[in-house]
Write a protein that holds these residues in place. Structure first.
Motif, PDB file in Angstrom:
ATOM      1  N   ASP A  92       0.924  -1.275  -0.125  1.00 20.43           N
ATOM      2  CA  ASP A  92      -0.085   0.028  -0.004  1.00 20.43           C
ATOM      3  C   ASP A  92       1.057   1.148  -0.072  1.00 20.43           C
ATOM      4  O   ASP A  92       2.342   0.988   0.217  1.00 20.43           O
ATOM      5  CB  ASP A  92      -0.866  -0.030   1.012  1.00 20.43           C
ATOM      6  N   SER A  93       0.398   2.422   0.057  1.00 18.51           N
ATOM      7  CA  SER A  93       0.962   3.531  -0.088  1.00 18.51           C
ATOM      8  C   SER A  93       2.101   3.775   1.077  1.00 18.51           C
ATOM      9  O   SER A  93       3.221   4.263   0.963  1.00 18.51           O
ATOM     10  CB  SER A  93       0.126   4.858  -0.027  1.00 18.51           C
ATOM     11  N   ALA A  94       1.646   3.547   2.398  1.00 17.19           N
ATOM     12  CA  ALA A  94       2.371   3.680   3.648  1.00 17.19           C
ATOM     13  C   ALA A  94       3.482   2.759   3.280  1.00 17.19           C
ATOM     14  O   ALA A  94       4.474   3.245   3.974  1.00 17.19           O
ATOM     15  CB  ALA A  94       1.369   3.382   4.758  1.00 17.19           C
ATOM     16  N   ALA A  95       3.257   1.548   2.804  1.00 19.47           N
ATOM     17  CA  ALA A  95       4.396   0.678   2.882  1.00 19.47           C
ATOM     18  C   ALA A  95       5.509   1.048   1.809  1.00 19.47           C
ATOM     19  O   ALA A  95       6.815   1.058   2.167  1.00 19.47           O
ATOM     20  CB  ALA A  95       4.022  -0.521   2.434  1.00 19.47           C
ATOM     21  N   MET A  96       5.094   1.691   0.833  1.00 21.95           N
ATOM     22  CA  MET A  96       5.886   2.318  -0.211  1.00 21.95           C
ATOM     23  C   MET A  96       6.834   3.453   0.269  1.00 21.95           C
ATOM     24  O   MET A  96       7.838   3.510   0.020  1.00 21.95           O
ATOM     25  CB  MET A  96       5.228   2.705  -1.301  1.00 21.95           C
ATOM     26  N   GLU A  97       6.357   4.340   1.231  1.00 25.57           N
ATOM     27  CA  GLU A  97       6.828   5.412   1.632  1.00 25.57           C
ATOM     28  C   GLU A  97       7.992   4.837   2.713  1.00 25.57           C
ATOM     29  O   GLU A  97       8.903   5.500   2.796  1.00 25.57           O
ATOM     30  CB  GLU A  97       5.776   6.280   2.420  1.00 25.57           C
ATOM     31  N   ASP A 142       1.495  10.933  -8.075  1.00 20.35           N
ATOM     32  CA  ASP A 142       1.781  12.296  -7.300  1.00 20.35           C
ATOM     33  C   ASP A 142       2.710  11.944  -5.928  1.00 20.35           C
ATOM     34  O   ASP A 142       3.559  12.419  -5.971  1.00 20.35           O
ATOM     35  CB  ASP A 142       0.636  12.844  -6.989  1.00 20.35           C
ATOM     36  N   ARG A 143       2.181  10.791  -5.217  1.00 16.72           N
ATOM     37  CA  ARG A 143       2.815  10.555  -4.223  1.00 16.72           C
ATOM     38  C   ARG A 143       4.629   9.842  -4.275  1.00 16.72           C
ATOM     39  O   ARG A 143       5.269  10.306  -3.731  1.00 16.72           O
ATOM     40  CB  ARG A 143       2.126   9.437  -3.148  1.00 16.72           C
ATOM     41  N   ILE A 144       4.492   9.340  -5.464  1.00  9.78           N
ATOM     42  CA  ILE A 144       6.011   8.710  -5.799  1.00  9.78           C
ATOM     43  C   ILE A 144       6.631   9.882  -5.969  1.00  9.78           C
ATOM     44  O   ILE A 144       7.952   9.891  -5.642  1.00  9.78           O
ATOM     45  CB  ILE A 144       5.773   7.797  -6.814  1.00  9.78           C
ATOM     46  N   ILE A 145       6.245  10.859  -7.144  1.00 11.07           N
ATOM     47  CA  ILE A 145       7.116  11.945  -7.263  1.00 11.07           C
ATOM     48  C   ILE A 145       7.496  12.759  -6.509  1.00 11.07           C
ATOM     49  O   ILE A 145       8.647  13.365  -6.161  1.00 11.07           O
ATOM     50  CB  ILE A 145       6.224  12.792  -8.432  1.00 11.07           C
ATOM     51  N   GLN A 200      11.430  14.637  -2.220  1.00 14.38           N
ATOM     52  CA  GLN A 200      11.532  14.654  -0.623  1.00 14.38           C
ATOM     53  C   GLN A 200      13.096  14.118  -0.307  1.00 14.38           C
ATOM     54  O   GLN A 200      13.777  14.663   0.441  1.00 14.38           O
ATOM     55  CB  GLN A 200      10.611  14.076   0.012  1.00 14.38           C
ATOM     56  N   HIS A 201      13.225  12.872  -0.777  1.00 15.46           N
ATOM     57  CA  HIS A 201      14.454  12.063  -0.562  1.00 15.46           C
ATOM     58  C   HIS A 201      15.625  12.491  -1.465  1.00 15.46           C
ATOM     59  O   HIS A 201      16.838  11.934  -1.528  1.00 15.46           O
ATOM     60  CB  HIS A 201      14.408  10.726  -0.593  1.00 15.46           C
ATOM     61  N   ARG A 202      15.431  13.366  -2.442  1.00 14.40           N
ATOM     62  CA  ARG A 202      16.549  14.040  -3.594  1.00 14.40           C
ATOM     63  C   ARG A 202      17.131  12.777  -4.228  1.00 14.40           C
ATOM     64  O   ARG A 202      18.291  12.566  -4.540  1.00 14.40           O
ATOM     65  CB  ARG A 202      17.475  14.784  -2.989  1.00 14.40           C
ATOM     66  N   LEU A 203      16.251  11.754  -4.963  1.00 12.98           N
ATOM     67  CA  LEU A 203      16.481  10.575  -5.484  1.00 12.98           C
ATOM     68  C   LEU A 203      16.246  10.802  -6.866  1.00 12.98           C
ATOM     69  O   LEU A 203      15.135  11.083  -7.479  1.00 12.98           O
ATOM     70  CB  LEU A 203      15.531   9.313  -5.256  1.00 12.98           C
ATOM     71  N   LYS A 248      17.282  20.539 -11.835  1.00 13.24           N
ATOM     72  CA  LYS A 248      17.942  21.592 -11.173  1.00 13.24           C
ATOM     73  C   LYS A 248      17.977  21.626  -9.708  1.00 13.24           C
ATOM     74  O   LYS A 248      18.536  21.778  -8.885  1.00 13.24           O
ATOM     75  CB  LYS A 248      17.474  23.005 -11.795  1.00 13.24           C
ATOM     76  N   THR A 249      16.722  21.629  -9.429  1.00 14.61           N
ATOM     77  CA  THR A 249      16.042  21.209  -7.973  1.00 14.61           C
ATOM     78  C   THR A 249      16.954  20.077  -7.337  1.00 14.61           C
ATOM     79  O   THR A 249      17.587  20.285  -5.969  1.00 14.61           O
ATOM     80  CB  THR A 249      14.751  20.824  -7.819  1.00 14.61           C
ATOM     81  N   LEU A 250      17.450  18.990  -8.032  1.00  9.02           N
ATOM     82  CA  LEU A 250      18.231  18.112  -7.289  1.00  9.02           C
ATOM     83  C   LEU A 250      19.803  18.480  -7.961  1.00  9.02           C
ATOM     84  O   LEU A 250      20.562  17.721  -7.450  1.00  9.02           O
ATOM     85  CB  LEU A 250      17.952  16.742  -8.138  1.00  9.02           C
ATOM     86  N   GLY A 251      20.152  19.254  -8.210  1.00  7.73           N
ATOM     87  CA  GLY A 251      21.507  19.686  -8.607  1.00  7.73           C
ATOM     88  C   GLY A 251      22.157  18.877  -9.717  1.00  7.73           C
ATOM     89  O   GLY A 251      23.316  18.570  -9.421  1.00  7.73           O
ATOM     90  N   ILE A 252      21.460  18.424 -10.456  1.00 10.75           N
ATOM     91  CA  ILE A 252      21.740  17.512 -11.668  1.00 10.75           C
ATOM     92  C   ILE A 252      21.931  18.349 -12.977  1.00 10.75           C
ATOM     93  O   ILE A 252      21.018  19.001 -13.364  1.00 10.75           O
ATOM     94  CB  ILE A 252      20.968  16.353 -12.068  1.00 10.75           C
ATOM     95  N   ALA A 253      23.091  18.182 -13.495  1.00  9.56           N
ATOM     96  CA  ALA A 253      23.353  18.660 -14.871  1.00  9.56           C
ATOM     97  C   ALA A 253      23.032  17.501 -15.825  1.00  9.56           C
ATOM     98  O   ALA A 253      23.876  16.869 -16.098  1.00  9.56           O
ATOM     99  CB  ALA A 253      24.907  19.178 -14.945  1.00  9.56           C
ATOM    100  N   VAL A 254      21.957  18.091 -16.407  1.00 11.50           N
ATOM    101  CA  VAL A 254      21.712  17.037 -17.634  1.00 11.50           C
ATOM    102  C   VAL A 254      22.595  17.016 -18.976  1.00 11.50           C
ATOM    103  O   VAL A 254      22.757  18.135 -19.265  1.00 11.50           O
ATOM    104  CB  VAL A 254      20.350  17.263 -18.193  1.00 11.50           C
ATOM    105  N   PRO A 255      23.275  15.960 -19.229  1.00 10.83           N
ATOM    106  CA  PRO A 255      24.049  16.040 -20.463  1.00 10.83           C
ATOM    107  C   PRO A 255      23.362  16.527 -21.768  1.00 10.83           C
ATOM    108  O   PRO A 255      22.392  16.306 -21.930  1.00 10.83           O
ATOM    109  CB  PRO A 255      24.475  14.458 -20.346  1.00 10.83           C
TER     110      PRO A 255
END
Length: 328
Positions: free
Chosen positions: A203-208, A235-238, A243-246, A309-316
């Motif tokens: 369920d959603s809680a287990a995924m979190e 929306d929750r996954i995104i 939130q965890h900068r993944l 940009k939010t994640l600090g990733i420079a896209v090639p």
């Protein structure tokens, strides 16, 4: 009976077959569409609109000579069963099924009404068709993808975030596709120096909890595979990935449009256009059993630069040059 009266009756009788044929040709056809999305889902509405528009190119006008009855399952198995029964009870001329679980729900209610599916993985192992070339029965349609595409998700993740050495794969292990997707990713993981961890949320809680636990260690990324559960909780996954900068790769473009980092998969809107063509052919007398299941012909790569940009990733630049959609 007078000869004149007999001729009049005989002439009327002779006209019945042609009149019946004309009436049959002019009658309003009915299509039941059962979606795995909610009625308020923008992607679901876009898909439904594309289907209706494609029908129009074949001469079938919604609200004119064809009526489309929509049901929105929103990833809920109980709704699928209820709505499948409702649609079949209306005796439609054809059914459009969005997703493998929806297809199964409709097949359990009818083996007579033609079913055309879209966005479905591995329909042979799931059971809707006997084979891709000769589906048999009342069902045919369009593959979401073949498993070979799944390795591409991991390659893209390493390309956009080369530091990643750990990847969690969010999948639905209760589906054949969930098992197949993970196996395809696992096959290339050693060559890319990546350790994989499946996340099979109940369920959603287990995924979190699972994502939070995974994110405690560094150099991690996510792959979100195609499943009804991921669509329902997108929306929750995104939000969790942010939130965890993944850094995260998704199977569907609308994840990237909604804030996900990057997506790669088939042009799903195109499947609805092709489904309209199959339904037109069925209305003209062809049988689903003889219409082969078709693979995707168009694929889309989408990159969300704002999220990068939010994640600090420079896209090639090489990746941006290949992208079909860049979201800024």
């Amino acid at each position: 009976m007078r000869r004149r009266d007999f001729i009049s009756i005989a002439g009327s009788a002779a006209a019945w077959p042609s009149a019946a044929r004309a009436q049959q040709a002019d009658r309003i056809r009915r299509i039941g569409m059962l979606s795995n999305k909610s009625s308020g889902d923008a992607q679901g509405r876009e898909e439904a609109a594309a289907f209706a528009e494609a029908l129009k190119t074949h001469g079938w006008i919604s609200g004119g000579n064809v009526q489309i009855d929509y049901r929105w399952g929103a990833g809920d198995g109980e709704r699928y069963r209820t709505y499948a029964a409702e649609l079949v009870a209306q005796a439609p001329d054809a059914l459009l099924a969005v997703g493998g679980t929806v297809t199964g729900a409709l097949q359990r209610v009818t083996r007579d009404i033609p079913i055309v599916f879209v966005a479905t993985s591995d329909p042979v192992n799931r059971g809707p068709v006997a084979s891709l070339s000769r589906p048999g029965g009342n069902t045919t349609g369009f593959l979401l993808f073949e498993y070979s595409i799944c390795g591409k998700w991991l390659e893209l993740l390493k390309e956009i975030a080369p530091h990643i050495t750990r990847v969690a794969v969010i999948r639905d292990a209760s589906e054949f596709s969930g098992v197949g997707e993970f196996a395809a990713i696992q096959a290339i993981a050693p060559s890319l120096g990546v350790d994989l961890s499946p996340i099979d949320p109940r369920d959603s809680a287990a995924m979190e909890r699972a994502v939070r636990d995974f994110a405690h260690q560094s150099n991690g990324g996510l792959i979100v595979t195609e499943s009804g559960a991921s669509i329902k909780d997108r929306d929750r996954i995104i939000a969790l990935a942010a939130q965890h900068r993944l850094p995260t790769v998704y199977a569907n473009r609308y994840f990237a449009s909604a804030g996900g980092l990057i997506s790669y998969g088939p042009d799903e809107i195109d499947q609805y256009r092709r489904a309209a063509e199959y339904i037109d052919r069925i209305f003209k007398g062809e049988k689903p059993a003889e219409l082969p299941v078709q693979a995707p012909t168009k694929f889309e790569l989408a990159v969300n630069l704002k999220t990068a940009k939010t994640l600090g990733i420079a896209v090639p630049q090489t990746l941006l040059a290949r992208a079909d959609k860049v979201i800024e």
